[in-house]
Design a protein around this motif. Structure first.
Motif, PDB file in Angstrom:
ATOM      1  N   LEU A 294     -57.188  15.739  12.582  1.00 40.06           N
ATOM      2  CA  LEU A 294     -55.691  14.447  13.411  1.00 40.06           C
ATOM      3  C   LEU A 294     -54.729  15.864  13.676  1.00 40.06           C
ATOM      4  O   LEU A 294     -54.468  15.051  15.072  1.00 40.06           O
ATOM      5  CB  LEU A 294     -54.978  13.570  12.683  1.00 40.06           C
ATOM      6  N   GLU A 295     -54.440  16.491  12.939  1.00 37.91           N
ATOM      7  CA  GLU A 295     -53.293  17.302  13.334  1.00 37.91           C
ATOM      8  C   GLU A 295     -54.100  18.245  14.055  1.00 37.91           C
ATOM      9  O   GLU A 295     -52.755  18.801  15.481  1.00 37.91           O
ATOM     10  CB  GLU A 295     -53.584  18.652  11.913  1.00 37.91           C
ATOM     11  N   ALA A 296     -55.770  18.821  14.413  1.00 32.98           N
ATOM     12  CA  ALA A 296     -55.598  19.570  16.060  1.00 32.98           C
ATOM     13  C   ALA A 296     -55.515  18.892  17.150  1.00 32.98           C
ATOM     14  O   ALA A 296     -55.350  19.187  18.181  1.00 32.98           O
ATOM     15  CB  ALA A 296     -56.851  20.018  15.605  1.00 32.98           C
ATOM     16  N   TRP A 297     -55.841  17.245  16.881  1.00 36.11           N
ATOM     17  CA  TRP A 297     -55.250  16.337  18.066  1.00 36.11           C
ATOM     18  C   TRP A 297     -54.300  16.256  18.452  1.00 36.11           C
ATOM     19  O   TRP A 297     -53.647  16.010  19.423  1.00 36.11           O
ATOM     20  CB  TRP A 297     -56.339  14.930  17.893  1.00 36.11           C
ATOM     21  N   LYS A 298     -53.122  16.419  17.855  1.00 37.12           N
ATOM     22  CA  LYS A 298     -52.053  16.531  17.800  1.00 37.12           C
ATOM     23  C   LYS A 298     -51.106  18.198  18.509  1.00 37.12           C
ATOM     24  O   LYS A 298     -50.931  17.131  19.581  1.00 37.12           O
ATOM     25  CB  LYS A 298     -51.228  15.909  16.854  1.00 37.12           C
ATOM     26  N   GLU A 299     -51.788  18.960  17.618  1.00 39.11           N
ATOM     27  CA  GLU A 299     -51.639  19.803  18.380  1.00 39.11           C
ATOM     28  C   GLU A 299     -51.928  20.147  19.877  1.00 39.11           C
ATOM     29  O   GLU A 299     -51.498  20.896  21.179  1.00 39.11           O
ATOM     30  CB  GLU A 299     -51.892  20.928  17.777  1.00 39.11           C
ATOM     31  N   ALA A 300     -52.915  19.940  20.248  1.00 38.00           N
ATOM     32  CA  ALA A 300     -53.877  19.715  22.116  1.00 38.00           C
ATOM     33  C   ALA A 300     -53.417  19.077  22.639  1.00 38.00           C
ATOM     34  O   ALA A 300     -53.138  19.903  23.376  1.00 38.00           O
ATOM     35  CB  ALA A 300     -55.350  19.552  21.192  1.00 38.00           C
ATOM     36  N   ARG A 301     -52.859  17.588  22.276  1.00 42.13           N
ATOM     37  CA  ARG A 301     -52.142  16.164  22.939  1.00 42.13           C
ATOM     38  C   ARG A 301     -51.209  17.881  23.455  1.00 42.13           C
ATOM     39  O   ARG A 301     -50.692  17.344  24.544  1.00 42.13           O
ATOM     40  CB  ARG A 301     -52.346  15.567  22.671  1.00 42.13           C
ATOM     41  N   ALA A 302     -50.259  17.311  22.696  1.00 36.32           N
ATOM     42  CA  ALA A 302     -49.273  18.444  22.691  1.00 36.32           C
ATOM     43  C   ALA A 302     -49.026  19.228  24.136  1.00 36.32           C
ATOM     44  O   ALA A 302     -48.035  20.259  25.101  1.00 36.32           O
ATOM     45  CB  ALA A 302     -48.179  18.488  21.756  1.00 36.32           C
ATOM     46  N   ALA A 303     -50.494  20.817  23.712  1.00 39.54           N
ATOM     47  CA  ALA A 303     -50.370  21.650  24.658  1.00 39.54           C
ATOM     48  C   ALA A 303     -50.801  20.989  25.545  1.00 39.54           C
ATOM     49  O   ALA A 303     -50.268  22.194  27.152  1.00 39.54           O
ATOM     50  CB  ALA A 303     -51.061  22.548  24.016  1.00 39.54           C
ATOM     51  N   GLU A 304     -51.557  20.049  25.971  1.00 40.73           N
ATOM     52  CA  GLU A 304     -52.024  19.614  27.558  1.00 40.73           C
ATOM     53  C   GLU A 304     -50.399  18.843  28.073  1.00 40.73           C
ATOM     54  O   GLU A 304     -51.201  17.977  28.740  1.00 40.73           O
ATOM     55  CB  GLU A 304     -53.336  18.863  27.506  1.00 40.73           C
ATOM     56  N   GLY A 305     -49.820  18.409  27.283  1.00 44.55           N
ATOM     57  CA  GLY A 305     -48.603  17.497  28.184  1.00 44.55           C
ATOM     58  C   GLY A 305     -48.829  15.704  27.475  1.00 44.55           C
ATOM     59  O   GLY A 305     -48.705  15.101  28.320  1.00 44.55           O
ATOM     60  N   GLY A 306     -49.738  15.597  26.562  1.00 42.76           N
ATOM     61  CA  GLY A 306     -49.908  14.438  26.137  1.00 42.76           C
ATOM     62  C   GLY A 306     -50.604  13.754  26.945  1.00 42.76           C
ATOM     63  O   GLY A 306     -51.287  12.263  27.216  1.00 42.76           O
ATOM     64  N   LYS A 307     -52.074  14.543  27.765  1.00 41.15           N
ATOM     65  CA  LYS A 307     -52.410  13.585  28.556  1.00 41.15           C
ATOM     66  C   LYS A 307     -53.768  13.044  27.466  1.00 41.15           C
ATOM     67  O   LYS A 307     -54.130  11.945  27.850  1.00 41.15           O
ATOM     68  CB  LYS A 307     -53.648  14.499  29.894  1.00 41.15           C
ATOM     69  N   ALA A 308     -54.202  12.996  26.803  1.00 37.26           N
ATOM     70  CA  ALA A 308     -54.916  12.855  26.009  1.00 37.26           C
ATOM     71  C   ALA A 308     -54.486  11.215  25.316  1.00 37.26           C
ATOM     72  O   ALA A 308     -53.633  11.428  24.369  1.00 37.26           O
ATOM     73  CB  ALA A 308     -56.203  13.439  24.506  1.00 37.26           C
ATOM     74  N   LYS A 309     -55.008  10.120  25.384  1.00 37.62           N
ATOM     75  CA  LYS A 309     -54.045   9.140  25.017  1.00 37.62           C
ATOM     76  C   LYS A 309     -54.473   8.519  23.556  1.00 37.62           C
ATOM     77  O   LYS A 309     -54.294   8.109  23.347  1.00 37.62           O
ATOM     78  CB  LYS A 309     -53.936   7.734  26.190  1.00 37.62           C
ATOM     79  N   ARG A 310     -55.647   8.754  23.150  1.00 36.86           N
ATOM     80  CA  ARG A 310     -56.415   8.132  22.077  1.00 36.86           C
ATOM     81  C   ARG A 310     -57.691   9.592  21.337  1.00 36.86           C
ATOM     82  O   ARG A 310     -58.110   9.732  22.082  1.00 36.86           O
ATOM     83  CB  ARG A 310     -56.965   6.729  22.258  1.00 36.86           C
ATOM     84  N   LEU A 311     -57.535   9.041  20.221  1.00 30.86           N
ATOM     85  CA  LEU A 311     -59.342   9.720  19.795  1.00 30.86           C
ATOM     86  C   LEU A 311     -59.877   8.337  18.677  1.00 30.86           C
ATOM     87  O   LEU A 311     -58.872   7.826  18.146  1.00 30.86           O
ATOM     88  CB  LEU A 311     -58.665  10.446  18.610  1.00 30.86           C
ATOM     89  N   VAL A 312     -61.175   8.589  19.337  1.00 31.47           N
ATOM     90  CA  VAL A 312     -61.716   7.738  18.568  1.00 31.47           C
ATOM     91  C   VAL A 312     -62.844   8.208  17.228  1.00 31.47           C
ATOM     92  O   VAL A 312     -63.203   8.800  16.839  1.00 31.47           O
ATOM     93  CB  VAL A 312     -62.897   7.547  19.683  1.00 31.47           C
ATOM     94  N   LEU A 313     -62.536   7.484  16.183  1.00 31.26           N
ATOM     95  CA  LEU A 313     -63.409   8.264  15.389  1.00 31.26           C
ATOM     96  C   LEU A 313     -64.228   7.045  14.954  1.00 31.26           C
ATOM     97  O   LEU A 313     -63.757   5.914  14.687  1.00 31.26           O
ATOM     98  CB  LEU A 313     -61.797   8.493  13.758  1.00 31.26           C
ATOM     99  N   MET A 314     -65.101   6.774  14.415  1.00 36.09           N
ATOM    100  CA  MET A 314     -66.188   6.451  13.959  1.00 36.09           C
ATOM    101  C   MET A 314     -66.567   7.134  12.537  1.00 36.09           C
ATOM    102  O   MET A 314     -67.011   8.102  12.381  1.00 36.09           O
ATOM    103  CB  MET A 314     -67.265   6.433  14.591  1.00 36.09           C
ATOM    104  N   SER A 315     -66.576   5.593  11.600  1.00 38.74           N
ATOM    105  CA  SER A 315     -66.662   5.955  10.196  1.00 38.74           C
ATOM    106  C   SER A 315     -67.808   5.470   9.330  1.00 38.74           C
ATOM    107  O   SER A 315     -68.306   4.484  10.283  1.00 38.74           O
ATOM    108  CB  SER A 315     -65.225   5.938   9.091  1.00 38.74           C
ATOM    109  N   SER A 316     -67.742   4.927   8.022  1.00 38.72           N
ATOM    110  CA  SER A 316     -68.867   4.572   7.819  1.00 38.72           C
ATOM    111  C   SER A 316     -68.390   2.808   8.134  1.00 38.72           C
ATOM    112  O   SER A 316     -67.366   1.867   7.250  1.00 38.72           O
ATOM    113  CB  SER A 316     -68.989   4.958   6.004  1.00 38.72           C
ATOM    114  N   ILE A 317     -69.147   1.652   7.228  1.00 38.44           N
ATOM    115  CA  ILE A 317     -69.384   0.286   7.120  1.00 38.44           C
ATOM    116  C   ILE A 317     -68.896   0.083   5.676  1.00 38.44           C
ATOM    117  O   ILE A 317     -69.632   1.021   5.131  1.00 38.44           O
ATOM    118  CB  ILE A 317     -70.606  -0.349   7.630  1.00 38.44           C
ATOM    119  N   GLY A 318     -67.895  -0.545   5.313  1.00 40.38           N
ATOM    120  CA  GLY A 318     -67.934  -0.891   4.068  1.00 40.38           C
ATOM    121  C   GLY A 318     -66.459  -0.020   3.039  1.00 40.38           C
ATOM    122  O   GLY A 318     -66.357  -0.295   1.850  1.00 40.38           O
ATOM    123  N   VAL A 319     -66.341   0.639   4.280  1.00 43.94           N
ATOM    124  CA  VAL A 319     -64.598   1.267   3.526  1.00 43.94           C
ATOM    125  C   VAL A 319     -63.777   0.579   3.005  1.00 43.94           C
ATOM    126  O   VAL A 319     -62.976   0.652   2.394  1.00 43.94           O
ATOM    127  CB  VAL A 319     -64.296   2.519   4.693  1.00 43.94           C
TER     128      VAL A 319
END
Length: 66
Positions: A18-43
């Motif tokens: 998430l921190e890397a995504w935030k940095e990359a998003r800021a560097a590109e001017g906020g073009k990335a609107k969302r990050l999709v994370l698929m995790s495990s069932i049952g959390v």
């Protein structure tokens, strides 16, 4: 084995991702609107059967923290 633990991978790994995504998003001017994370069932139900078996080593607990 070293750092290959549920906490290192499923908690700290997600925090770092998430921190890397935030940095990359800021560097590109906020073009990335969302990050999709698929995790495990049952959390959300890690105390219920059969997820308690999957959580024996704390993997689902670590995923819930991340």
């Amino acid at each position: 084995r070293g750092g290959n633990t549920p906490d290192a991978v499923d908690n700290l790994g997600i925090v770092n991702l998430l921190e890397a995504w935030k940095e990359a998003r800021a560097a590109e001017g906020g073009k990335a609107k969302r990050l999709v994370l698929m995790s495990s069932i049952g959390v959300e139900r890690r105390k219920d059967f059969p997820f308690v078996i999957l959580n024996a080593a704390g993997v689902l607990d670590a995923k819930a923290k991340g």
